[in-house]
Motif scaffolding. Structure first.
Motif, PDB file in Angstrom:
ATOM      1  N   ALA A  85       0.826  -1.207   0.000  1.00  0.00           N
ATOM      2  CA  ALA A  85       0.000   0.000   0.000  1.00  0.00           C
ATOM      3  C   ALA A  85       0.863   1.262   0.000  1.00  0.00           C
ATOM      4  O   ALA A  85       0.480   2.285  -0.560  1.00  0.00           O
ATOM      5  CB  ALA A  85      -0.936   0.002   1.207  1.00  0.00           C
ATOM      6  N   LEU A  86       2.031   1.192   0.627  1.00  0.00           N
ATOM      7  CA  LEU A  86       2.951   2.329   0.632  1.00  0.00           C
ATOM      8  C   LEU A  86       3.930   2.259  -0.529  1.00  0.00           C
ATOM      9  O   LEU A  86       4.294   3.272  -1.110  1.00  0.00           O
ATOM     10  CB  LEU A  86       3.732   2.387   1.944  1.00  0.00           C
ATOM     11  CG  LEU A  86       2.915   2.671   3.191  1.00  0.00           C
ATOM     12  CD1 LEU A  86       3.801   2.606   4.416  1.00  0.00           C
ATOM     13  CD2 LEU A  86       2.247   4.021   3.088  1.00  0.00           C
ATOM     14  N   GLY A  87       4.415   1.067  -0.804  1.00  0.00           N
ATOM     15  CA  GLY A  87       5.307   0.855  -1.930  1.00  0.00           C
ATOM     16  C   GLY A  87       6.658   1.543  -1.821  1.00  0.00           C
ATOM     17  O   GLY A  87       7.259   1.890  -2.826  1.00  0.00           O
ATOM     18  N   ILE A  88       7.136   1.727  -0.600  1.00  0.00           N
ATOM     19  CA  ILE A  88       8.419   2.396  -0.406  1.00  0.00           C
ATOM     20  C   ILE A  88       9.493   1.356  -0.095  1.00  0.00           C
ATOM     21  O   ILE A  88       9.299   0.496   0.749  1.00  0.00           O
ATOM     22  CB  ILE A  88       8.351   3.404   0.760  1.00  0.00           C
ATOM     23  CG1 ILE A  88       7.351   4.521   0.450  1.00  0.00           C
ATOM     24  CG2 ILE A  88       9.732   3.982   1.054  1.00  0.00           C
ATOM     25  CD1 ILE A  88       7.075   5.425   1.639  1.00  0.00           C
ATOM     26  N   THR A  89      10.592   1.445  -0.819  1.00  0.00           N
ATOM     27  CA  THR A  89      11.806   0.745  -0.425  1.00  0.00           C
ATOM     28  C   THR A  89      12.795   1.837  -0.060  1.00  0.00           C
ATOM     29  O   THR A  89      13.212   2.617  -0.918  1.00  0.00           O
ATOM     30  CB  THR A  89      12.369  -0.140  -1.548  1.00  0.00           C
ATOM     31  OG1 THR A  89      11.402  -1.149  -1.846  1.00  0.00           O
ATOM     32  CG2 THR A  89      13.683  -0.797  -1.126  1.00  0.00           C
ATOM     33  N   GLN A  90      13.097   1.907   1.237  1.00  0.00           N
ATOM     34  CA  GLN A  90      13.917   3.006   1.752  1.00  0.00           C
ATOM     35  C   GLN A  90      15.359   2.573   1.924  1.00  0.00           C
ATOM     36  O   GLN A  90      15.672   1.760   2.790  1.00  0.00           O
ATOM     37  CB  GLN A  90      13.369   3.463   3.106  1.00  0.00           C
ATOM     38  CG  GLN A  90      14.111   4.633   3.694  1.00  0.00           C
ATOM     39  CD  GLN A  90      13.939   5.884   2.855  1.00  0.00           C
ATOM     40  OE1 GLN A  90      12.847   6.392   2.716  1.00  0.00           O
ATOM     41  NE2 GLN A  90      15.031   6.380   2.295  1.00  0.00           N
ATOM     42  N   ARG A  91      16.254   3.112   1.096  1.00  0.00           N
ATOM     43  CA  ARG A  91      17.683   2.879   1.265  1.00  0.00           C
ATOM     44  C   ARG A  91      18.137   3.733   2.440  1.00  0.00           C
ATOM     45  O   ARG A  91      17.885   4.924   2.490  1.00  0.00           O
ATOM     46  CB  ARG A  91      18.426   3.258  -0.009  1.00  0.00           C
ATOM     47  CG  ARG A  91      19.942   3.192   0.032  1.00  0.00           C
ATOM     48  CD  ARG A  91      20.562   1.811  -0.015  1.00  0.00           C
ATOM     49  NE  ARG A  91      19.948   0.794  -0.779  1.00  0.00           N
ATOM     50  CZ  ARG A  91      20.270   0.423  -2.036  1.00  0.00           C
ATOM     51  NH1 ARG A  91      21.208   1.049  -2.693  1.00  0.00           N
ATOM     52  NH2 ARG A  91      19.638  -0.575  -2.611  1.00  0.00           N
ATOM     53  N   ALA A 141      11.874  12.363   1.603  1.00  0.00           N
ATOM     54  CA  ALA A 141      10.794  12.805   0.713  1.00  0.00           C
ATOM     55  C   ALA A 141       9.637  11.810   0.615  1.00  0.00           C
ATOM     56  O   ALA A 141       8.477  12.220   0.714  1.00  0.00           O
ATOM     57  CB  ALA A 141      11.353  13.134  -0.668  1.00  0.00           C
ATOM     58  N   PRO A 142       9.883  10.513   0.449  1.00  0.00           N
ATOM     59  CA  PRO A 142       8.751   9.586   0.345  1.00  0.00           C
ATOM     60  C   PRO A 142       7.891   9.518   1.615  1.00  0.00           C
ATOM     61  O   PRO A 142       6.737   9.110   1.561  1.00  0.00           O
ATOM     62  CB  PRO A 142       9.417   8.230   0.087  1.00  0.00           C
ATOM     63  CG  PRO A 142      10.769   8.547  -0.436  1.00  0.00           C
ATOM     64  CD  PRO A 142      11.156   9.841   0.208  1.00  0.00           C
ATOM     65  N   TRP A 143       8.444   9.929   2.735  1.00  0.00           N
ATOM     66  CA  TRP A 143       7.739   9.834   4.014  1.00  0.00           C
ATOM     67  C   TRP A 143       6.970  11.101   4.367  1.00  0.00           C
ATOM     68  O   TRP A 143       6.158  11.091   5.293  1.00  0.00           O
ATOM     69  CB  TRP A 143       8.737   9.512   5.126  1.00  0.00           C
ATOM     70  CG  TRP A 143       9.392   8.192   4.920  1.00  0.00           C
ATOM     71  CD1 TRP A 143      10.589   7.964   4.313  1.00  0.00           C
ATOM     72  CD2 TRP A 143       8.883   6.911   5.287  1.00  0.00           C
ATOM     73  NE1 TRP A 143      10.856   6.615   4.286  1.00  0.00           N
ATOM     74  CE2 TRP A 143       9.823   5.951   4.881  1.00  0.00           C
ATOM     75  CE3 TRP A 143       7.714   6.487   5.924  1.00  0.00           C
ATOM     76  CZ2 TRP A 143       9.627   4.593   5.083  1.00  0.00           C
ATOM     77  CZ3 TRP A 143       7.527   5.133   6.130  1.00  0.00           C
ATOM     78  CH2 TRP A 143       8.484   4.198   5.715  1.00  0.00           C
ATOM     79  N   GLN A 144       7.211  12.215   3.669  1.00  0.00           N
ATOM     80  CA  GLN A 144       6.601  13.488   4.039  1.00  0.00           C
ATOM     81  C   GLN A 144       5.074  13.422   4.051  1.00  0.00           C
ATOM     82  O   GLN A 144       4.443  13.867   5.011  1.00  0.00           O
ATOM     83  CB  GLN A 144       7.079  14.610   3.108  1.00  0.00           C
ATOM     84  CG  GLN A 144       8.561  14.892   3.174  1.00  0.00           C
ATOM     85  CD  GLN A 144       9.032  15.376   4.539  1.00  0.00           C
ATOM     86  OE1 GLN A 144       8.307  16.017   5.277  1.00  0.00           O
ATOM     87  NE2 GLN A 144      10.263  15.040   4.879  1.00  0.00           N
TER      88      GLN A 144
END
Length: 135
Positions: free
Chosen positions: A87-93, A115-118
């Protein structure tokens, strides 16, 4: 990737593994005096304050993939990917730098692109005084 089991590696890996299984007490047990945590979202000098809200983060994490680990006598760096629910689709390096003194972690600097978390943080609304939990 490090293969020798130095005291620095034992401490840092124990902290890392405890944090990502949500064991705040075990992670905090690796923290020493004068501790300071910095990330794009929070700064904390509390051995547990930087772990507040870890359950919320772990609720959306589907996996943590360690990419690299580098150890010195009094410092370490871990580089890893945090994978989130579809649902979020974030892969955070993420890069995490540790300083140690007398076998305990005294400083952690967590580096990642926030940025993806803002939008997620804005939707979550106000949080505790110290900020929001960071990956």
């Amino acid at each position: 990737m490090a293969t020798d089991d130095t005291p620095t590696r034992q401490t840092v890996r124990a902290y890392h593994e405890a944090r990502f299984r949500g064991d705040v007490a075990a992670a905090a047990a690796r923290i020493g005096e004068g501790f300071l945590f910095r990330s794009p979202f929070i700064t904390s000098d509390s051995p547990t304050g930087h772990l507040d809200g870890i359950d919320g983060l772990l609720g959306i994490v589907t996996g943590v993939e360690l990419i690299s680990e580098l150890y010195g006598e009094t410092e370490a760096t871990l580089v890893y990917d945090i994978h989130t629910a579809p649902a979020l689709g974030i892969t955070q390096r993420t890069a995490e730098h540790f300083r140690l003194h007398d076998g305990r972690i005294t400083a952690i600097t967590l580096i990642f692109d926030s940025a993806p978390w803002q939008a997620i943080m804005a939707a979550a609304g106000p949080t505790r005084d110290e900020g929001v939990p960071a990956p």
